[in-house]
Design an enzyme around this catalytic site. Structure first.
Site, PDB file in Angstrom:
ATOM      1  N   TYR A 113      -4.322   0.185  15.136  1.00  0.00           N
ATOM      2  CA  TYR A 113      -4.357  -1.279  15.027  1.00  0.00           C
ATOM      3  C   TYR A 113      -3.298  -1.785  14.040  1.00  0.00           C
ATOM      4  CZ  TYR A 113      -5.439  -5.756  13.156  1.00  0.00           C
ATOM      5  OH  TYR A 113      -5.289  -7.031  12.702  1.00  0.00           O
TER       6      TYR A 113
ATOM      7  N   ASP B 175      -8.502  -4.850  17.590  1.00  0.00           N
ATOM      8  CA  ASP B 175      -9.491  -4.752  16.503  1.00  0.00           C
ATOM      9  C   ASP B 175     -10.790  -5.360  17.025  1.00  0.00           C
ATOM     10  OD1 ASP B 175      -9.053  -7.460  16.529  1.00  0.00           O
ATOM     11  OD2 ASP B 175      -8.711  -7.663  14.382  1.00  0.00           O
TER      12      ASP B 175
ATOM     13  N   GLU C  67      -2.861  -6.523   6.064  1.00  0.00           N
ATOM     14  CA  GLU C  67      -3.746  -5.891   7.056  1.00  0.00           C
ATOM     15  C   GLU C  67      -4.774  -4.974   6.383  1.00  0.00           C
ATOM     16  OE1 GLU C  67      -4.259  -6.622  10.033  1.00  0.00           O
ATOM     17  OE2 GLU C  67      -2.567  -7.919  10.410  1.00  0.00           O
TER      18      GLU C  67
ATOM     19  N   CYS D 290     -11.274 -23.867  24.064  1.00  0.00           N
ATOM     20  CA  CYS D 290     -10.532 -22.615  24.271  1.00  0.00           C
ATOM     21  C   CYS D 290      -9.339 -22.836  25.203  1.00  0.00           C
ATOM     22  CB  CYS D 290     -11.470 -21.563  24.853  1.00  0.00           C
ATOM     23  SG  CYS D 290     -10.627 -20.002  25.158  1.00  0.00           S
TER      24      CYS D 290
ATOM     25  N   LEU E 136     -12.309  -6.681  -4.333  1.00  0.00           N
ATOM     26  CA  LEU E 136     -12.135  -6.688  -2.875  1.00  0.00           C
ATOM     27  C   LEU E 136     -13.025  -5.645  -2.201  1.00  0.00           C
ATOM     28  CD1 LEU E 136      -8.360  -6.995  -1.838  1.00  0.00           C
ATOM     29  CD2 LEU E 136     -10.258  -8.465  -1.175  1.00  0.00           C
TER      30      LEU E 136
HETATM   31  S1  SF4 Z   1     -13.743 -19.363  27.257  1.00  0.00           S
HETATM   32 FE1  SF4 Z   1     -15.207 -18.968  25.648  1.00  0.00          FE
HETATM   33  S2  SF4 Z   1     -15.809 -16.841  25.898  1.00  0.00           S
HETATM   34 FE2  SF4 Z   1     -13.938 -17.146  27.062  1.00  0.00          FE
HETATM   35  S3  SF4 Z   1     -12.301 -16.558  25.677  1.00  0.00           S
HETATM   36 FE3  SF4 Z   1     -12.579 -18.750  25.465  1.00  0.00          FE
HETATM   37  S4  SF4 Z   1     -14.012 -18.989  23.773  1.00  0.00           S
HETATM   38 FE4  SF4 Z   1     -14.123 -16.860  24.446  1.00  0.00          FE
END
Ligand code: SF4
Length: 390
Positions: A134, A152, A51, A216, A94
């Site tokens: 975090y 984060d 981290e 997504c 780094l």
């Molecule tokens: S739908 Fe698009 S904007 Fe919404 S969380 Fe998923 S990738 Fe992100």
């Protein structure tokens, strides 16, 4: 500015959607997560190392550093017992060296205050040097399965999009709201995977530019997607103006072709790292004269003629640095490329190499030392490849 009723509203929405979000996200993470060396362990020390390395540094850059560091310092006791120079050398390249010092200070705290055993409570983890909310959230949830949230930059962006939050999310009120949302969402049954999946989504799918909404796993729950312009969230932060800096550095060699380096002073950036002597100069300055004057006053080197070896560029935050590397050779009145350099003054570096903070190094020995990134670039110009920059 976030009002109380706006926060209440978004928290209510977060609680409503928590179950489908957790389920979809954790299932996606189980299928799609990247194989990363620190994900193969629940060792809190290894997670702490990863981290701290990952702060402001890309994953692909961190991987080889993490693997070498864990081989060299496999636990807090080994790290605490190591010389600081060895830790900085392992970190060399780094950047942001304060993190290496914090890491070693945390190792000392684990050894001295916790008898070598990593603290197991969230509050105790938070007391370790260099560990903020975090990092404490990451260690507590991943290593110990504690249901604590984390936020984060990646997580803040994802949450801002899921709930279409206005503002740039950096004000303390907005930060507080993000932590409250993350707390409402964290999966008590599997907090480590939930937190990692949230970070992974931000790193791989819900990226700052061109988020991949069609891939997504939680698109159905995302308000920003429904509004049709996910990149609008969170609001872009105003960019700092770029500052151009001109820097002249001196690569001075002694008669044995050892190079003169300074150690960066306490309290300065990259404290303790080796660096080339040099100074910032104005756009219309004569670099050779300014550098010669600096060499004379700071190091008692009387360099009448310096030779330009090359130029490089380096960027630190919003500073764009143009580096000029000048060479000189001490010892017999002749510089490396035939220019005339007078012998140093009586108390000069040939007689007392450490007298003015300049020490001469055999290039091969530099491999065990931490060298500032900028100096690494300049050293390459004069034919010295530091191990971390080779
Ligand atoms: S739908 Fe698009 S904007 Fe919404 S969380 Fe998923 S990738 Fe992100």
């Amino acid at each position: 500015m976030t009002t109380t009723s706006a926060t209440d509203d978004v928290l209510a929405r977060a609680r409503q959607r928590a179950t489908p979000l957790r389920r979809a996200l954790i299932a996606w993470f189980a299928r799609e997560q990247r194989e990363l060396p620190w994900r193969a362990t629940r060792d809190p020390y290894a997670i702490l190392v990863s981290e701290l390395m990952l702060q402001q540094t890309r994953v692909d850059v961190v991987i080889p550093y993490f693997e070498r560091f864990m081989q060299r310092f496999p636990d807090a006791r080994t790290l605490a017992a190591a010389p600081e120079a060895a830790v900085l050398a392992a970190w060399s390249g780094l950047g942001y060296y304060r993190r290496a010092r914090f890491l070693q200070a945390a190792a000392h705290a684990i050894v001295d205050e916790h008898r070598g055993a990593f603290p197991r409570s969230h509050d105790a983890i938070l007391t370790l040097p260099g560990v903020g909310p975090y990092t404490a959230g990451a260690i507590a949830s991943i290593a110990f399965g504690l249901p604590v949230p984390l936020v984060d930059g990646n997580v803040a962006r994802v949450l801002a999009r899921w709930f279409a939050l206005d503002g740039d999310q950096r004000s303390s009120a907005d930060q507080k709201r993000l932590w409250a949302i993350a707390d409402a969402l964290v999966d008590a049954a599997n907090p480590g995977d939930f937190n990692q999946s949230l970070m992974e989504l931000g790193a791989c799918i819900c990226t700052p530019r061109a988020p991949r909404c069609s891939s997504c796993p939680v698109a159905r729950e995302c308000d920003a997607k429904k509004l049709g312009d996910p990149e609008r969230f969170p609001a872009a932060k105003p960019r700092k103006a770029t500052i151009d800096v001109r820097l002249a550095v001196l690569a001075v060699f002694d008669a044995k072709r050892r190079i003169g380096l300074v150690r960066r002073a306490a309290g300065t950036r990259m404290e303790g790292m080796l660096d080339l002597p040099g100074l910032e100069i104005a756009a219309d300055d004569d670099a050779a004269s300014e550098l010669a004057r600096h060499a004379r006053s700071a190091f008692r080197i009387d360099a009448r003629t310096l030779e330009l070896a090359g130029r490089a560029r380096h960027t630190i935050t919003h500073h764009r640095i143009a580096i000029e590397v000048w060479t000189a050779t001490l010892g017999n009145g002749t510089s490396a490329k035939g220019s005339s350099v007078r012998e140093p003054a009586p108390l000069g570096i040939a007689a007392r190499p450490d007298a003015a903070g300049l020490t001469f190094w055999d290039p091969a020995r530099l491999r065990a030392e931490g060298v500032a990134n900028l100096a690494g670039k300049a050293l390459r110009i004069v034919g010295i490849a530091h191990a971390r920059h080779a």
